[in-house]
Design a protein around this motif. Structure first.
Motif, mmCIF file in Angstrom:
data_model
loop_
_atom_site.group_PDB
_atom_site.id
_atom_site.type_symbol
_atom_site.label_atom_id
_atom_site.label_comp_id
_atom_site.label_asym_id
_atom_site.label_seq_id
_atom_site.Cartn_x
_atom_site.Cartn_y
_atom_site.Cartn_z
ATOM 1 N N SER A 292 -6.623 -9.480 6.519
ATOM 2 C CA SER A 292 -6.051 -9.775 7.844
ATOM 3 C C SER A 292 -5.375 -11.146 7.922
ATOM 4 O O SER A 292 -5.410 -11.801 8.963
ATOM 5 C CB SER A 292 -7.122 -9.616 8.932
ATOM 6 N N GLU B 272 -11.273 -10.737 -1.382
ATOM 7 C CA GLU B 272 -10.932 -9.915 -0.220
ATOM 8 C C GLU B 272 -12.191 -9.256 0.340
ATOM 9 O O GLU B 272 -12.603 -8.190 -0.150
ATOM 10 C CB GLU B 272 -9.951 -8.815 -0.623
ATOM 11 N N LYS C 102 0.852 -1.209 0.000
ATOM 12 C CA LYS C 102 0.000 0.000 0.000
ATOM 13 C C LYS C 102 0.886 1.256 0.000
ATOM 14 O O LYS C 102 1.961 1.248 -0.574
ATOM 15 C CB LYS C 102 -0.963 -0.034 1.179
ATOM 16 N N GLY D 289 -7.384 -5.052 6.782
ATOM 17 C CA GLY D 289 -6.754 -4.128 7.726
ATOM 18 C C GLY D 289 -7.497 -3.990 9.035
ATOM 19 O O GLY D 289 -7.239 -3.069 9.806
HETATM 20 C C1 PEP Z 1 -4.790 -6.014 1.340
HETATM 21 O O1 PEP Z 1 -4.162 -4.967 1.334
HETATM 22 O O2 PEP Z 1 -5.172 -6.466 0.265
HETATM 23 C C2 PEP Z 1 -5.058 -6.685 2.610
HETATM 24 C C3 PEP Z 1 -5.673 -7.829 2.568
HETATM 25 O O3 PEP Z 1 -4.627 -6.066 3.756
HETATM 26 P P1 PEP Z 1 -4.536 -6.737 5.237
HETATM 27 O O4 PEP Z 1 -3.807 -8.045 5.078
HETATM 28 O O5 PEP Z 1 -3.759 -5.734 6.042
HETATM 29 O O6 PEP Z 1 -5.919 -6.924 5.728
#
Ligand code: PEP
Length: 266
Positions: free
Chosen positions: A226, A184, A11, A190
């Motif tokens: 996560s 996702e 990110k 996050g």
């Molecule tokens: C992502 O950025 O695609 C993501 C899944 O972030 P996180 O693992 O921090 O939830």
């Protein structure tokens, strides 16, 4: 047997030196654990500005570097955007398309209505980007997932179906074979609230059913949201989950290495 693929999404984090340093650390960890071969495909998506540094730092390793977004036009008057060939030219292997933080409103950030256009990825723009990327050598990672209100309304499968149909419209099945999809759930990104592994597996199965039959069994579908060293093995042992797209845990090389190892041992 589909090869597991674990990709880190950094990110908007890390300046170039730090990005290069962490790739170097990861390279050492992977080398020590796997030598020159690994049964898991590994990627890191740093910021655009760190792409070249990351590519240099990853040389001679099993780490592929990726970009976090792309524009569908090849060149022209599109201030601030990058084309697939520019990302390819930087030495990248992967590109993320349609991450939820680029679709409509950020899940977690309250932004004024007047700024929403800036994050306005739609199923149509995802489709345009996917087609553009398939014209290059890059491996697209297409992100899909429902938000919390859609899940609570029992709309998860419908939303996934619409996002998938929009993303792959007019794309040849033969081209789809090299695409990676990342399920996702927005509410899990996050937040530390990981999706239950059985449910994540079920929805990855829904994603698979949206794919043409001829390539359904070869396409890799990641789970993201996560993922951590504590939950990775449970998630990756599910039959429909072919690895992970990892945000927070990918920023720490030791943690990310544990996630890679979890994918390798299942
Ligand atoms: C992502 O950025 O695609 C993501 C899944 O972030 P996180 O693992 O921090 O939830």
């Amino acid at each position: 047997m589909r090869k597991k693929v674990v990709v880190g999404n950094w990110k908007m984090n890390l300046l170039r030196d730090d990005a290069g340093h962490r790739i170097g650390q990861l390279k050492e960890l992977i080398g020590a654990k796997c030598g020159t071969e690994c049964d898991v495909e590994i990627g890191i998506c740093p910021t655009f500005l760190s792409l070249a540094t990351a590519v240099d730092a990853s040389r001679g390793s099993l780490i592929g570097i990726g970009a976090q977004d792309v524009f569908w036009k090849e060149s022209g008057a599109f201030t601030g955007f990058l084309s697939a060939s520019m990302i390819e030219d930087a030495g990248a292997k992967y590109v993320l398309i349609g991450h939820s933080e680029r679709r409509g409103r950020f899940g977690k950030l309250e932004v004024p209505e007047s700024t929403l256009g800036f994050f306005a990825e739609t199923n149509e723009t995802v489709n345009l980007k996917l087609k553009a990327v398939l014209g290059s050598s890059l491996v697209p990672i297409v992100c899909i997932g429902e938000n919390l209100s859609e899940r609570e309304a029992g709309d998860t499968d419908r939303v996934i179906g619409e996002q998938m149909a929009g993303a792959i419209e007019e794309v040849d099945a033969s081209d789809l074979a090299r695409v990676i999809f990342a399920y996702e759930p927005v509410w899990a990104i996050g937040t530390g609230k990981v999706c239950d592994s059985v449910e994540a597996n079920r929805v990855c199965g829904v994603v698979r059913q949206c794919l043409p039959e001829s390539v359904r069994d070869v396409i890799r579908i990641q789970y993201g949201g996560s993922v951590s060293p504590a939950n990775a093995q449970e998630l990756f042992s599910q039959p429909e989950i072919d690895g992970g797209l990892v945000g927070g845990a990918s920023l720490k090389p030791e943690d990310f290495m544990q996630v890679i190892v979890a994918a390798s041992s299942v």
